[in-house]
Design an enzyme around this catalytic site. Structure first.
Site, mmCIF file in Angstrom:
data_model
loop_
_atom_site.group_PDB
_atom_site.id
_atom_site.type_symbol
_atom_site.label_atom_id
_atom_site.label_comp_id
_atom_site.label_asym_id
_atom_site.label_seq_id
_atom_site.Cartn_x
_atom_site.Cartn_y
_atom_site.Cartn_z
ATOM 1 N N GLN A 32 0.896 -1.124 -0.040
ATOM 2 C CA GLN A 32 -0.097 0.010 -0.012
ATOM 3 C C GLN A 32 1.002 1.349 0.094
ATOM 4 O OE1 GLN A 32 -3.194 0.422 -0.376
ATOM 5 N NE2 GLN A 32 -3.927 -1.799 0.148
ATOM 6 N N THR A 84 6.523 -21.536 -14.615
ATOM 7 C CA THR A 84 6.716 -20.732 -15.780
ATOM 8 C C THR A 84 6.073 -19.385 -15.465
ATOM 9 O OG1 THR A 84 6.286 -22.550 -17.502
ATOM 10 C CG2 THR A 84 5.827 -20.532 -18.222
ATOM 11 N N CYS A 93 -18.237 -9.596 7.717
ATOM 12 C CA CYS A 93 -19.592 -9.876 8.249
ATOM 13 C C CYS A 93 -19.281 -11.493 8.336
ATOM 14 C CB CYS A 93 -20.537 -9.453 7.316
ATOM 15 S SG CYS A 93 -22.191 -9.927 7.992
HETATM 16 N N1 PLP Z 1 -0.666 -6.447 1.817
HETATM 17 C C1 PLP Z 1 -1.357 -5.553 1.685
HETATM 18 C C2 PLP Z 1 -0.982 -4.208 2.664
HETATM 19 C C3 PLP Z 1 -2.506 -5.450 1.075
HETATM 20 O O1 PLP Z 1 -3.052 -4.342 0.978
HETATM 21 C C4 PLP Z 1 -2.873 -6.326 0.150
HETATM 22 C C5 PLP Z 1 -4.067 -6.250 -0.841
HETATM 23 O O2 PLP Z 1 -4.987 -5.904 -0.383
HETATM 24 C C6 PLP Z 1 -1.711 -7.540 0.114
HETATM 25 C C7 PLP Z 1 -0.710 -7.530 0.912
HETATM 26 C C8 PLP Z 1 -2.068 -8.734 -0.751
HETATM 27 O O3 PLP Z 1 -2.011 -8.311 -2.106
HETATM 28 P P1 PLP Z 1 -2.521 -9.263 -3.328
HETATM 29 O O4 PLP Z 1 -4.099 -8.751 -3.437
HETATM 30 O O5 PLP Z 1 -1.670 -8.800 -4.514
HETATM 31 O O6 PLP Z 1 -2.657 -10.805 -2.854
#
Ligand code: PLP
Length: 398
Positions: free
Chosen positions: A188, A246, A336
């Protein structure tokens, strides 16, 4: 979808046109080769993958040999956390030699990987966070000084629910001083704040393409020492055996392009999103009585694109449903389950009361955000909160 407003860019973002264009040849009859094949078809696919590796590496100040493509942020986090514990497996297969230190506000991809490592015998320590979600550095110092020294410290760069920026420089410096490997989930943070790995000491970093205009199902673990992580899947020798299989060539090509653009445009985009986010925060605070803004107090710093608010007397599930009906897409960290709303684990760890933690709503800005949308979103949220509060009062009396 024209009159719908999408404020859930922290969940995912649309694929950028430049990314789509870069991917298209790899879905056709010319550039479809297997990067492991030694003939011309294979070599051109290999060149594309290696170019993308360079693009991703350059975007974060790492070396191309340190980029290992994965199926996304979740796999990268698992490889970092569980993979590092598995690399320390003892003769009897147990993970008792591993001591993983992290925080309770990590993404589920880290928390669940920690849980699995613990189930297999690793020791796990979760450090407390303050009211803004920032990790307690004194508790980190204590953990780093323990007799059973941590084998990995994993602290996310930016939180996905409230946007809190962790003091990664301080965490990294402390880990470096103690000689402990540091992993950060930068999923993020990348594209929202400067992420330059030349400025910190790091062991591993997780990235995901679909948060920055790339395709879904592709990401990377950027790892200094691939031997420090046991591979989680078993197969050929692709990506030095750390991540066999791959390569997802179109996805990787798209990720490379998205990463290059995200790094290049980060500061301009951050300024625009930050202005919109702050305007929405002001408008909501003005219109919604008693509303609480999460992760914005004190010295807490946030990524510029996330706003998380709770209106007492509401729950996120109802608020999100009514917002969606009114054409506004937002999100929450609450889940939820079996008909009741489970409060967000992030807000609970920040000390937010369970009722308020079950009312958190996240608005996240990105490529589809426009300044003109802000007043309508604030008005819609205010109207929805009033409606949900009234409905709950009626239900409580019935
Ligand atoms: N880490 C964080 C902080 C995330 O916000 C997210 C996705 O929401 C992920 C990991 C997981 O990434 P991905 O959706 O590519 O598996």
């Amino acid at each position: 979808m024209l009159d719908r407003i999408y404020l859930d860019h922290a969940a995912t973002t649309p694929v950028r046109p430049e990314v789509r264009e870069a991917i298209l040849p790899f879905l056709g009859d010319d550039a479809f080769g297997n990067p492991s094949s030694s003939h011309a078809f294979g070599r051109s696919a290999r060149a594309a993958v290696e170019h993308a590796r360079e693009q991703v590496a350059a975007a974060i100040g790492a070396g191309p040999q340190e980029v290992f493509f994965t199926s996304g942020g979740t796999e990268a986090d698992n490889l970092a956390v569980l993979g590092s514990a598995l690399a320390r497996r003892n003769d009897r297969g147990g993970l008792a030699g591993a001591h993983l230190v992290s925080t309770p506000t990590e993404h589920k991809a880290v928390l669940a990987a920690l849980h699995e490592a613990e189930r297999q015998g690793a020791r796990v320590t979760l450090l407390p966070v303050d009211a803004n979600g920032a990790v307690d550095l004194a508790a980190l110092d204590q953990a780093l000084g323990e007799h059973h020294q941590p084998t990995l410290v994993s602290v996310m760069w930016a939180n996905n629910e409230v946007g809190t920026l962790q003091p990664v420089r301080s965490v990294a410096a402390r880990c470096a001083k103690a000689g402990v490997a540091f992993h950060t989930d930068a999923v993020q943070a990348f594209g929202k704040v400067p992420v330059d790995l030349r400025e910190i000491t790091w062991a591993a970093v997780s990235l995901s393409a679909h948060k920055v205009g790339g395709p879904k199902g592709v990401g990377a673990l950027v790892a200094r020492d691939p031997v420090a992580h046991a591979s989680l899947i078993h197969g050929g020798s692709q990506q030095r055996g750390l991540r066999p299989g791959t390569e997802n060539v179109p996805g990787i090509v798209g990720f490379g392009m998205a990463a290059e653009l995200a790094a290049r445009e980060q500061s301009a985009k951050a300024a625009a999103w930050g202005a919109m986010r702050d305007a929405l925060q002001r408008a909501i605070v003005e219109r919604v009585p008693d509303v609480v803004v999460h992760g914005a107090g004190g010295s807490g710093q946030r990524v510029p694109n996330i706003l998380n608010v709770s209106a007492p007397g509401t729950d996120s599930e109802s608020v999100l449903m009514h917002l969606d009906l009114a054409g506004v897409a937002a999100a929450s960290g609450s889940a939820c389950t079996t008909g009741s709303v489970e409060p967000s684990h992030v807000l609970l760890a920040m000390g937010v009361a369970p009722d308020l933690a079950a009312a958190g709503v996240r608005f996240s800005f990105g490529a589809l955000s426009r300044e003109e949308q802000v007043p309508r979103v604030a008005e819609t949220y205010a109207a929805v909160v009033a409606k949900v509060r009234k409905l709950r009062q009626v239900l409580a009396r019935a």
